[in-house]
Design an enzyme around this catalytic site. Structure first.
Site, PDB file in Angstrom:
ATOM      1  N   GLY A  11       0.835  -1.208   0.000  1.00 22.76           N
ATOM      2  CA  GLY A  11       0.000   0.000   0.000  1.00 22.76           C
ATOM      3  C   GLY A  11       0.865   1.251   0.000  1.00 22.76           C
ATOM      4  N   ARG A  72       0.901  -4.829  -5.555  1.00 25.58           N
ATOM      5  CA  ARG A  72       0.693  -6.084  -4.836  1.00 25.58           C
ATOM      6  C   ARG A  72       1.178  -7.165  -5.804  1.00 25.58           C
ATOM      7  NH1 ARG A  72      -1.057  -3.908   0.066  1.00 25.58           N
ATOM      8  NH2 ARG A  72      -2.894  -2.619  -0.250  1.00 25.58           N
ATOM      9  N   ASP A 103       3.955  -4.436   6.528  1.00 21.20           N
ATOM     10  CA  ASP A 103       4.363  -5.758   7.041  1.00 21.20           C
ATOM     11  C   ASP A 103       4.469  -6.801   5.933  1.00 21.20           C
ATOM     12  OD1 ASP A 103       1.509  -5.676   6.850  1.00 21.20           O
ATOM     13  OD2 ASP A 103       1.397  -7.463   8.107  1.00 21.20           O
ATOM     14  N   THR A 126       3.552   2.839   5.675  1.00 19.33           N
ATOM     15  CA  THR A 126       2.167   2.354   5.580  1.00 19.33           C
ATOM     16  C   THR A 126       1.272   3.293   6.376  1.00 19.33           C
ATOM     17  OG1 THR A 126       0.618   0.648   6.342  1.00 19.33           O
ATOM     18  CG2 THR A 126       2.745   0.684   7.438  1.00 19.33           C
ATOM     19  N   ASP A 128      -1.262   2.463   7.866  1.00 20.97           N
ATOM     20  CA  ASP A 128      -1.931   1.720   8.943  1.00 20.97           C
ATOM     21  C   ASP A 128      -1.212   1.816  10.286  1.00 20.97           C
ATOM     22  OD1 ASP A 128      -3.665   0.947   6.995  1.00 20.97           O
ATOM     23  OD2 ASP A 128      -2.812  -1.040   6.715  1.00 20.97           O
ATOM     24  N   ASP A 130       0.804  -0.184  11.567  1.00 17.10           N
ATOM     25  CA  ASP A 130       0.663  -1.470  12.263  1.00 17.10           C
ATOM     26  C   ASP A 130       1.957  -2.281  12.313  1.00 17.10           C
ATOM     27  OD1 ASP A 130       0.722  -1.932   9.568  1.00 17.10           O
ATOM     28  OD2 ASP A 130      -0.900  -3.382   9.543  1.00 17.10           O
ATOM     29  N   ARG A 163     -28.335  14.098  11.562  1.00 15.35           N
ATOM     30  CA  ARG A 163     -28.252  12.723  11.054  1.00 15.35           C
ATOM     31  C   ARG A 163     -27.230  11.880  11.799  1.00 15.35           C
ATOM     32  NH1 ARG A 163     -28.801  13.828   4.549  1.00 15.35           N
ATOM     33  NH2 ARG A 163     -31.028  13.426   4.505  1.00 15.35           N
ATOM     34  N   MET A 170      -9.862   3.313   7.097  1.00 15.18           N
ATOM     35  CA  MET A 170      -8.928   2.226   6.764  1.00 15.18           C
ATOM     36  C   MET A 170      -8.174   1.753   7.995  1.00 15.18           C
ATOM     37  SD  MET A 170      -7.277   3.085   3.088  1.00 15.18           S
ATOM     38  CE  MET A 170      -8.054   2.456   1.606  1.00 15.18           C
ATOM     39  N   ARG A 172      -6.928  -1.907   7.794  1.00 10.77           N
ATOM     40  CA  ARG A 172      -6.798  -3.365   7.635  1.00 10.77           C
ATOM     41  C   ARG A 172      -7.108  -4.100   8.929  1.00 10.77           C
ATOM     42  NH1 ARG A 172      -2.305  -5.587   3.566  1.00 10.77           N
ATOM     43  NH2 ARG A 172      -0.856  -4.434   4.838  1.00 10.77           N
ATOM     44  N   SER A 219     -26.144  15.709  15.478  1.00 10.70           N
ATOM     45  CA  SER A 219     -25.535  14.624  14.704  1.00 10.70           C
ATOM     46  C   SER A 219     -24.977  13.578  15.654  1.00 10.70           C
ATOM     47  CB  SER A 219     -24.395  15.188  13.850  1.00 10.70           C
ATOM     48  OG  SER A 219     -23.427  15.801  14.689  1.00 10.70           O
ATOM     49  N   HIS A 255     -10.258   5.149  -0.404  1.00 14.51           N
ATOM     50  CA  HIS A 255      -8.863   5.429  -0.777  1.00 14.51           C
ATOM     51  C   HIS A 255      -8.449   6.881  -0.673  1.00 14.51           C
ATOM     52  CE1 HIS A 255      -9.093   1.317  -2.172  1.00 14.51           C
ATOM     53  NE2 HIS A 255      -7.780   1.327  -2.151  1.00 14.51           N
ATOM     54  N   GLN A 257      -8.074   8.275   1.873  1.00 16.75           N
ATOM     55  CA  GLN A 257      -7.172   8.277   3.041  1.00 16.75           C
ATOM     56  C   GLN A 257      -5.731   7.961   2.665  1.00 16.75           C
ATOM     57  OE1 GLN A 257      -9.455   6.110   6.507  1.00 16.75           O
ATOM     58  NE2 GLN A 257     -10.325   5.566   4.541  1.00 16.75           N
ATOM     59  N   ARG A 258      -5.539   7.351   1.515  1.00 14.83           N
ATOM     60  CA  ARG A 258      -4.188   6.978   1.086  1.00 14.83           C
ATOM     61  C   ARG A 258      -3.450   8.129   0.405  1.00 14.83           C
ATOM     62  NH1 ARG A 258      -3.576   1.989  -1.397  1.00 14.83           N
ATOM     63  NH2 ARG A 258      -3.847   0.316   0.094  1.00 14.83           N
TER      64      ARG A 258
HETATM   65  P1  ADP Z   1       2.089  -3.978   2.722  1.00 19.40           P
HETATM   66  O1  ADP Z   1       3.566  -4.014   2.517  1.00 19.40           O
HETATM   67  O2  ADP Z   1       1.533  -2.597   2.604  1.00 19.40           O
HETATM   68  O3  ADP Z   1       1.664  -4.716   3.981  1.00 19.40           O
HETATM   69  P2  ADP Z   1       1.145  -6.273   1.120  1.00 19.40           P
HETATM   70  O4  ADP Z   1       0.685  -7.079   2.278  1.00 19.40           O
HETATM   71  O5  ADP Z   1       0.331  -6.272  -0.113  1.00 19.40           O
HETATM   72  O6  ADP Z   1       1.399  -4.738   1.491  1.00 19.40           O
HETATM   73  O7  ADP Z   1       2.599  -6.812   0.730  1.00 19.40           O
HETATM   74  C1  ADP Z   1       3.309  -6.223  -0.343  1.00 19.40           C
HETATM   75  C2  ADP Z   1       3.973  -7.262  -1.160  1.00 19.40           C
HETATM   76  O8  ADP Z   1       4.976  -7.954  -0.383  1.00 19.40           O
HETATM   77  C3  ADP Z   1       3.076  -8.384  -1.655  1.00 19.40           C
HETATM   78  O9  ADP Z   1       2.301  -7.994  -2.772  1.00 19.40           O
HETATM   79  C4  ADP Z   1       4.086  -9.436  -2.013  1.00 19.40           C
HETATM   80  O10 ADP Z   1       4.764  -9.112  -3.217  1.00 19.40           O
HETATM   81  C5  ADP Z   1       5.102  -9.298  -0.854  1.00 19.40           C
HETATM   82  N1  ADP Z   1       4.774 -10.224   0.219  1.00 19.40           N
HETATM   83  C6  ADP Z   1       3.805 -10.112   1.171  1.00 19.40           C
HETATM   84  N2  ADP Z   1       3.795 -11.178   2.002  1.00 19.40           N
HETATM   85  C7  ADP Z   1       4.771 -12.007   1.567  1.00 19.40           C
HETATM   86  C8  ADP Z   1       5.271 -13.292   1.988  1.00 19.40           C
HETATM   87  N3  ADP Z   1       4.758 -13.949   3.046  1.00 19.40           N
HETATM   88  N4  ADP Z   1       6.294 -13.830   1.287  1.00 19.40           N
HETATM   89  C9  ADP Z   1       6.830 -13.187   0.230  1.00 19.40           C
HETATM   90  N5  ADP Z   1       6.411 -11.985  -0.216  1.00 19.40           N
HETATM   91  C10 ADP Z   1       5.408 -11.395   0.419  1.00 19.40           C
END
Ligand code: ADP
Length: 337
Positions: A11, A72, A103, A126, A128, A130, A163, A170, A172, A219, A255, A257-258
């Site tokens: 993201g 992704r 993550d 990110t 998030d 998180d 209202r 967002m 996740r 509200s 989105h 928010q992104r």
């Molecule tokens: P974010 O980094 O924002 O958490 P994603 O969860 O979509 O976003 O992860 C980003 C990319 O990292 C994924 O599209 C994939 O290419 C790679 N990725 C995520 N998890 C794994 C995993 N367990 N093993 C290998 N690559 C991963």
């Protein structure tokens, strides 16, 4: 000469561009060349190579999104795909890779480390917030600002029309945006993944009904984290409408928010972490995330950023829980007094 590669992955988050600028400019001063691969891990495998030079970094910090693009790319979980990425990095004579992402991206980095000998450094990017091991991630502060401004706008029309709105934000699996948005917008209720027990429908409906009785002209805003309520914000609004007899409106912020220009806090954080990432590479670090704890830059083993949960600050949860009920209680007390 060392050659560093940078990707932005998963993201996108406001501030990623400022981070790339700090990496490129810091490395340049050390005589290190920086290259980018567009679209995250997919770009490494598909060789979407882009040289990065300080001349091109002058005006990127103020822009949201990521000029290096993100993606992704679930295929990266496969061993052969990670091996292909390792071969590409070796073909380009890359000795260190900086991954700006969340993550999932760090799991990808840990996976790549099994097949590639170079240094890998993660930077938390990110909205998030998180990732464990850092107090804050790049993009979070801007996303909260954006959510708050959007909720303020909904508040004005909600107040004018008396209202009830259920606003989905967002996050996740994490309630950081929800909590900070709820506090800053003085919401009447919040539903976050970390709340235990979770607020139940009858309890929410009762609160809304009581508020309507105490102050029918007002509200009422509920902040709901995404992926939490079965059927989402529309299902919750429908159930609450049935349970209260008052039309409850669903408003997913989505989105917006992104995107947007990173705020000052995110730009400064991004540049600090970008600069520190280059220092970490020069000191020989690998398989770590560069984070910020108590205003100090720290290095945290990558797996500790995604294997642990990052809790919400209890004092902030209690702050909101303590304040949210009083919006209407005070009216009731005054009315009854
Ligand atoms: P974010 O980094 O924002 O958490 P994603 O969860 O979509 O976003 O992860 C980003 C990319 O990292 C994924 O599209 C994939 O290419 C790679 N990725 C995520 N998890 C794994 C995993 N367990 N093993 C290998 N690559 C991963």
């Amino acid at each position: 000469m060392k050659r560093i590669a940078v990707i932005t992955s998963g993201g996108d988050a406001p501030g990623m561009n400022a981070c790339i600028r700090a990496i490129v400019n810091t490395a340049y001063q050390e005589g290190i060349e920086v290259v980018g691969f567009r679209h995250g891990y997919r770009g490494i495998v598909d060789n979407l190579f882009q040289p990065l030079h300080p001349d091109d970094m002058r005006l990127v910090s103020q822009r949201g999104g990521t000029f290096l693009k993100s993606a992704r790319y679930p295929e990266f979980r496969e061993v052969e795909t990670a091996q292909k990425a390792a071969t590409q990095l070796n073909n380009h004579d890359i000795s260190a890779l900086v991954v700006i992402g969340g993550d999932g991206s760090f799991r990808g980095a840990a996976h790549l480390a099994n097949y590639w000998q170079g240094q890998i450094i993660g930077i938390p990017g990110t909205i998030d917030n998180d990732l464990a091991g850092t107090d804050i991630t790049i993009g979070f502060a801007t996303a909260v600002d954006t959510a708050m401004e959007a909720i303020d706008r909904v508040r004005e029309t909600a107040e004018a029309m008396a209202r009830v709105f259920i606003i989905e934000v967002m996050g996740r699996q994490a309630g950081f945006i929800g909590l900070h948005a709820a506090i800053s917008s003085a919401a009447e209720a919040m539903i976050l993944p970390e709340m235990d027990p979770q607020p139940k429908l009858p309890e929410l409906a009762d609160n809304i009904k009581q508020a309507r009785v105490a102050f029918p002209d007002s509200s009422y805003i509920v902040i709901l984290s995404e992926n939490l309520w079965p059927g989402g914000v529309h299902a919750l609004a429908e159930s609450l409408t049935k349970a209260t007899g008052v039309t409850c409106h669903a408003c997913p912020l989505g989105h917006i928010q992104r995107g947007g220009r990173p705020n000052a806090q995110d730009r400064i954080l991004a540049m600090q972490l970008g600069q520190a990432a280059v220092s970490a590479i020069l000191e020989g670090s690998s398989d770590v995330m560069i984070g910020l704890e108590n205003e100090h830059v720290v290095e945290v083993p990558l797996h500790l950023t995604f294997d642990r949960d990052k809790p919400l600050a209890p004092r902030l949860v209690n702050l909101q829980l303590g304040l949210q009920g009083v919006n209407f209680t005070s009216k009731k007390v005054r009315k009854n007094a």
